[in-house]
Enzyme design. Structure first.
Site, PDB file in Angstrom:
ATOM      1  N   ASP A 170       0.931  -1.165  -0.079  1.00 12.39           N
ATOM      2  CA  ASP A 170      -0.162   0.012  -0.060  1.00 12.39           C
ATOM      3  C   ASP A 170       0.760   1.188  -0.022  1.00 12.39           C
ATOM      4  OD1 ASP A 170      -1.538   2.275   1.942  1.00 12.39           O
ATOM      5  OD2 ASP A 170      -2.761   1.231   0.631  1.00 12.39           O
ATOM      6  N   ASP A 211       1.662   8.404  -8.824  1.00  8.52           N
ATOM      7  CA  ASP A 211       0.549   8.285 -10.090  1.00  8.52           C
ATOM      8  C   ASP A 211      -0.464   7.320  -9.512  1.00  8.52           C
ATOM      9  OD1 ASP A 211      -0.805   8.700 -12.161  1.00  8.52           O
ATOM     10  OD2 ASP A 211       0.767   7.638 -13.386  1.00  8.52           O
TER      11      ASP A 211
END
Length: 309
Positions: A174, A194
Site C-alpha cells: 500500500d 501516480d
C-alpha cells in the site's frame, strides 16, 4: 430469381456472380465485426487474451487486470475502459504519453552524472513506464510499489517489466503505508506518485498528511512528481495541499496536457534556476534520452511566480 431482381435494381451491368461475391464479402465483414466485438467484450470482462493468468494472486476485491492491443500500442485496464497505462510495443522502454514524460521533469534540476547513485521510487506501477525508464535508461536504483498483484504480473508478462534484481524492486504493498515506513525516510531522490483506481476519477491519496509523508521520504535534494487528473479531482485544492506541505518556493507545475493531466514537482528544498541553465540542461537531457525536455520549458513554471520561464 431474387438475384436477377437485385441485379436489376443496380442496372444491367451488374451480373449475378458479382452479387454473389459481394454477398460473400458482406457476410465475412459482418462475421469479423462480431468476432472483434466479442473479443473486446471478453477483454473488459477479464476473460480475453489480455487477462493475466487465472492463478495470479489477488487481494480482497481489487479489480481484474487486462490489456488491449491496438496496432503498435498496448493499453492496460483495470476491468474498465479507463486506460491505466500504455506501451508502444515496438519501443517498450520508452515513454510516449506527454504527462508520463513530464513526470520525468525533475531531471531538469538534477546532476545527470549522478543518476546511477540516486534512488527512484514509483507509488503506483501503472504500465511500468516510469519504472522501466528509470531502471533501463537512467540506470538508477529503482523501487516501485503496487497494491494489485495482478498489475505486477501483467506488467511482467505483457509490458516488458524486468524481473527484480539488485537495482530493481517491485514491491506489493500500500502506497500510504510505504510512505510511512521508516526504512524509506530521507532515502528517495525522486518520488513519482501516480495513484488511481479503476475509474480514474481522482487521485486515491491526496491529503496533506500523505504529502507530508512523501516529503519525509525525500533526500535533501529530492523531488516528488505527482499526476493530478480526473473528472472528480480538484486541481487547486490538491495544489494547495502540496504547497502547504512543501512551501510555495519549492513547487513547480506544468500546464495541463490536452488530456487534462497536470503534473506538479515538489522539492524537499526550494529550487531556483535561470532560463539559460534550464535550457542547457534540457538540451542535454534530450540528447541523451528520448524525452522532449526542451518543450517542457514552455509549459513549466514555479508556482510562486506563476509565470512561464
Amino acid at each position: 430469381m431474387w438475384l436477377h431482381n437485385l441485379a436489376s435494381e443496380f442496372g444491367a451491368a451488374l451480373a449475378p456472380i458479382d452479387l454473389v461475391y459481394g454477398l460473400i464479402v458482406c457476410v465475412l465483414a459482418i462475421s469479423i465485426g462480431v468476432l472483434l466485438a466479442r473479443k473486446q467484450a471478453r477483454t473488459f470482462s477479464g476473460q480475453g487474451s489480455g487477462g493475466v493468468d487465472v492463478d495470479t494472486p489477488s487481494i480482497g476485491i481489487l479489480p481484474a487486470v487486462n490489456f488491449f492491443d491496438y496496432g503498435d500500442m498496448r493499453f492496460l485496464h483495470l476491468g474498465t475502459p479507463s486506460v491505466q497505462g500504455s506501451m508502444k510495443i515496438s519501443k517498450p522502454f520508452e515513454i510516449h504519453l506527454d504527462y508520463v514524460q513530464r513526470m520525468m521533469g525533475w531531471l531538469l534540476f538534477t546532476d545527470l552524472n549522478q543518476l546511477p547513485h540516486l534512488h527512484a521510487m514509483q507509488l503506483g506501477l501503472g504500465a511500468a513506464s516510469l519504472t522501466k525508464f528509470c531502471h533501463h535508461h537512467l540506470g538508477m536504483q529503482t523501487t516501485a510499489v503496487e497494491l494489485n498483484p495482478q498489475v505486477i504480473a501483467t506488467c511482467r508478462r505483457w509490458f516488458n517489466l524486468p524481473a527484480d534484481s539488485k537495482t530493481l524492486q517491485v514491491l506489493l504493498g500500500d502506497a500510504a503505508e510505504t510512505a510511512q515506513d521508516e526504512r524509506w525516510l530521507g532515502k528517495i531522490d525522486t518520488l513519482q506518485v501516480d495513484l488511481y483506481d479503476q475509474d480514474a476519477a481522482c487521485p486515491v491519496l491526496d491529503t496533506e498528511d500523505f504529502y507530508h509523508d512523501c516529503r519525509n521520504m525525500l533526500t535533501t535534494d529530492g523531488c516528488m512528481t505527482v499526476n493530478l487528473f480526473g473528472h472528480a479531482s480538484r486541481y487547486d485544492d490538491s495544489l494547495k495541499k502540496i504547497t502547504t506541505v512543501f512551501g510555495e518556493d519549492a513547487v513547480w507545475a506544468f500546464k495541463p496536457t490536452q488530456a487534462g493531466n497536470a503534473v506538479v514537482l515538489a522539492f524537499r528544498r526550494p529550487r531556483t534556476c535561470d532560463r539559460h541553465t534550464l535550457k542547457l540542461q534540457a538540451k542535454t537531457i534530450q540528447a541523451r534520452w528520448p524525452l522532449p525536455a526542451t518543450k517542457w520549458l514552455k509549459v513549466l513554471a514555479p508556482i510562486k511566480t506563476r509565470q512561464l520561464i
